[in-house]
Design an enzyme around this catalytic site. Structure first.
Site, short mmCIF file in Angstrom:
data_model
loop_
_atom_site.label_atom_id
_atom_site.label_comp_id
_atom_site.label_asym_id
_atom_site.label_seq_id
_atom_site.Cartn_x
_atom_site.Cartn_y
_atom_site.Cartn_z
N VAL A 1 4.60 45.15 117.00
CA VAL A 1 5.60 44.40 117.72
C VAL A 1 6.47 43.64 116.81
O VAL A 1 5.85 42.98 115.59
CB VAL A 1 4.94 43.36 118.57
CG1 VAL A 1 6.02 42.54 119.34
CG2 VAL A 1 3.82 43.81 119.41
N HIS A 2 7.56 43.98 116.75
CA HIS A 2 8.78 43.14 115.80
C HIS A 2 9.99 42.99 116.39
O HIS A 2 11.19 42.27 115.88
CB HIS A 2 8.64 43.90 114.34
CG HIS A 2 9.51 44.96 114.45
ND1 HIS A 2 9.08 46.20 115.05
CD2 HIS A 2 10.68 45.31 113.83
CE1 HIS A 2 10.10 47.07 114.87
NE2 HIS A 2 11.21 46.61 114.14
N ARG A 3 10.23 43.64 117.28
CA ARG A 3 11.76 43.45 118.07
C ARG A 3 12.00 42.13 118.37
O ARG A 3 11.11 41.46 118.95
CB ARG A 3 12.05 44.47 119.39
CG ARG A 3 12.10 45.82 119.05
CD ARG A 3 13.38 46.49 119.11
NE ARG A 3 14.11 46.68 117.87
CZ ARG A 3 13.59 47.47 116.84
NH1 ARG A 3 12.67 48.59 117.40
NH2 ARG A 3 14.11 47.56 115.67
#
Ligand code: UDP
Length: 353
Positions: free
Chosen positions: A204-206
């Site tokens: 998860v990084h957006r």
């Protein structure tokens, strides 16, 4: 033929690994590699250069950790100076980061033609910084190397056939990388105690997930719930770590530091299913025969959703859990039809000679 390549972020190192290898087979080509510094630490940058044998950058701008405007502005200045000094015939850019946009803008203003790898992708969500970067970069490029037929049709729908620009369907350089490094998979040291063949691999990084407290809370709830029954492994992106701390959220699963590409290949090979908001990982799930649940409301890689091997769950805990239930049994077979079968980098290099 002198090509000045601009990279700066993790996915660009992986893409450049494939293309630089092919470019450097051509005696007529001299590649100058610029690292903007957008991702700079050992785990997000150096490890890729070492593991993937990417040539050492000729120039490092060391620009990181600022707001978008300051970061892009300083990169623009730095790349402009290098173009003026090194006088390349082409500037080569990748993907959709601030480094991509800065490279494109600096070159276009100096009338140096720009070649954009991974052109034509669209999420149609102009709130994403990546969408802004890719739309603008495409518009000022001279050759657009598209990874998919869908990317070509996006450009056609925007009238690019009427512009003085070349559109080349070459395939996806990330598939080239996956095929090349597949045999070198390496188990991350951090997973030795729970290594098994049915992990859930999550990333998860957006910004749309990390910067939105509600979305990140829902994702954390879903991942923690899944981990009660099946090990979830999550290499944690530095941005996400910061946001979790800021919101006081706790991941109750196997959190590990970001890993190198070869460790990522190992994790893919030992995963039953992938949960991600990463662009690259959606495709890697497919290359390695794993179903994917994408923690977003839209994707640029629509062909995977159309094939039924990727499902857009959004960022609601219930939707994520039901998507995992739905996707777990799906069989994924890459028939080399969607992404070019590993020929993209060779085609790109060929274009320049
Ligand atoms: N990746 C990696 N180590 C990690 C997480 C991701 O090597 O800890 C790789 C992943 O396999 C893919 C690329 O990084 O090849 C994707 O980059 P990222 O998710 O940062 O960016 P995006 O593809 O969303 O632009």
């Amino acid at each position: 033929m002198r090509i000045l390549t601009v990279v700066g972020a993790r996915p660009q190192f992986i893409k450049a690994a494939a293309v630089s290898r092919e470019l450097r087979k051509k005696p007529e080509v001299e590649e100058i590699l610029i690292h903007t510094g957008q991702h700079f630490d050992a785990g997000m940058s150096d490890i890729f250069f070492e593991q993937m044998e990417i040539p050492r950058p000729d120039h490092r701008l060391q620009i990181s950790g600022m707001n978008h405007g300051a970061m892009t502005g300083r990169m623009l200045e730095g790349v402009e100076a290098l173009i003026t000094d090194r006088k390349p015939d082409w500037v080569l850019i990748y993907g959709d980061t601030n480094s991509t946009l800065a490279g494109a803008l600096a070159a276009a203003k100096l009338h140096v033609p720009v070649a954009h790898v991974e052109a034509g992708l669209r999420s149609f969500n102009m709130r994403m910084p990546e969408e802004i970067n890719r739309v603008l970069a495409d518009r000022i490029s001279s050759v657009l190397f598209c990874p998919t037929a869908h990317a070509v049709s996006n450009l056609e729908a925007e009238g690019y056939r009427n512009l003085n620009v070349e559109i080349q369907l070459v395939g996806d350089v990330m598939q080239d990388a996956a095929l090349f490094y597949k045999s070198r998979a390496r188990r991350p040291e951090s997973v030795s105690t729970y290594a098994r063949d049915d992990l859930i691999l999550a990333t998860v990084h957006r910004a749309e997930n990390t910067d939105d407290r509600e979305r990140l809370t829902q994702i954390v709830m879903a991942l923690n719930r899944l981990h009660r029954d099946q090990p979830v492994v999550l290499p944690l992106h530095p941005r996400t770590r910061k946001c979790l701390e800021k919101y006081g959220l706790k991941l109750d699963l196997h959190v590990i530091e970001p890993v190198g590409y070869l460790e990522m290949v190992w994790l893919l090979e030992h995963a039953q299913i992938v949960l991600t908001d990463s662009g690259g990982l959606q495709k890697e799930a497919y290359f390695f025969g794993r179903p994917c649940v994408t923690l977003r409301d839209e994707t640029e890689w629509v062909e995977l959703v159309e094939r039924g091997v990727n499902y857009l769950s959004g960022a609601n805990a219930e939707s994520i859990l039901s998507a995992v239930g739905r996707m777990r049994p799906v069989t994924v077979m890459d028939d080399d039809q969607l992404y070019g079968g590993g020929q993209a980098a060779r085609r790109i290099a060929q274009y320049f000679v």
